[in-house]
Write a protein that holds these residues in place. Sequence first.
Motif, short mmCIF file in Angstrom:
data_model
loop_
_atom_site.label_atom_id
_atom_site.label_comp_id
_atom_site.label_asym_id
_atom_site.label_seq_id
_atom_site.Cartn_x
_atom_site.Cartn_y
_atom_site.Cartn_z
N ALA A 136 0.85 -1.20 0.00
CA ALA A 136 0.00 0.00 0.00
C ALA A 136 0.88 1.25 0.00
CB ALA A 136 -0.92 0.00 1.22
N ILE A 137 0.49 2.24 -0.80
CA ILE A 137 1.24 3.49 -0.88
C ILE A 137 0.38 4.61 -0.30
CG2 ILE A 137 2.26 5.21 -2.44
CD1 ILE A 137 2.89 2.91 -4.38
N VAL A 138 0.90 5.24 0.74
CA VAL A 138 0.24 6.37 1.38
C VAL A 138 1.12 7.58 1.12
CG1 VAL A 138 -0.54 7.33 3.58
CG2 VAL A 138 -0.83 4.87 3.10
N GLU A 139 0.69 8.45 0.22
CA GLU A 139 1.53 9.55 -0.23
C GLU A 139 1.64 10.66 0.81
OE1 GLU A 139 3.56 10.44 -2.36
OE2 GLU A 139 3.43 9.12 -4.09
N GLY A 153 -1.62 -3.09 -2.28
CA GLY A 153 -1.40 -2.43 -3.56
C GLY A 153 -2.23 -1.19 -3.81
N SER A 154 -2.96 -0.72 -2.83
CA SER A 154 -3.74 0.49 -3.03
C SER A 154 -2.84 1.72 -3.00
CB SER A 154 -4.83 0.62 -1.96
OG SER A 154 -5.86 -0.32 -2.19
N VAL A 155 -3.26 2.76 -3.73
CA VAL A 155 -2.50 4.00 -3.80
C VAL A 155 -3.38 5.13 -3.27
CG1 VAL A 155 -1.26 5.63 -5.27
CG2 VAL A 155 -1.20 3.18 -5.79
N ILE A 156 -2.96 5.69 -2.14
CA ILE A 156 -3.69 6.81 -1.52
C ILE A 156 -2.87 8.07 -1.81
CG2 ILE A 156 -4.78 7.65 0.57
CD1 ILE A 156 -5.66 4.80 -0.28
N VAL A 172 -6.99 -0.26 -4.95
CA VAL A 172 -7.78 0.97 -5.10
C VAL A 172 -6.84 2.15 -5.36
CG1 VAL A 172 -9.23 2.63 -3.84
CG2 VAL A 172 -9.70 0.17 -3.68
N THR A 173 -7.29 3.09 -6.18
CA THR A 173 -6.60 4.37 -6.34
C THR A 173 -7.52 5.48 -5.84
OG1 THR A 173 -5.38 3.60 -8.30
CG2 THR A 173 -5.57 6.00 -7.98
#
Length: 212
Positions: A136-139, A153-156, A172-173
Amino acid sequence: MEKPVIILGAKGIAHPALEIFNSNQVMVYGFLDEDEKLFGQEINTVPILGHTEDEGFLKLIGKKCEAFVAVDDNKYRQFLVKMLHENRKVQPVNAIHGMAYISTDATIGHGNFINAKVTLGAGSKIGSHCILHTGAIVEHGVELADFVQIGAGSVINSGVRIGEGAFVGSGVTVVAGVSIGKNARVGAGSVVISNVKDGETVFGNPAAPIKK
């Protein structure tokens, strides 16, 4: 962390939580679970000792052991966290994989599960008792409230706000600046381009509310 850990829950994220503690050279004393059929079994040689509400084991927490709550179900997770607060006066520890990337100025609460290849960007704020699955990517500048779950694999993207108890499925994007409300649910693979209300369930590309 000097004390061993008792993991509350023996299903779902319990096994990867054990891997995380092992990789950080933290001893896991054992598991507790509400399913009596699991008692006496082992996960990678670590025993399932008894019930999550067994005072005989819980009394070790805070004195001889730390605790981690490895329960996917949010209501039961909240119940166990409250029990630890009230009965043992302790906060669950974080389980953070050594292969996660945590920005030097990200802030993280208590009792979070952060698996391998998770990225927490600059200035991100993670509440307590969240579950962030693999990759998961938490920007930067994202804020997650307590008990949020983010799928693998979700991109926040940057500046997103996600309310307490919200669930974001795998892959999810969420586009920059969007807000996702308390206890909202986002179906796997969705692309969220606008705000999601409290308690709302959305799915699709672009994500739209599911009629009940």
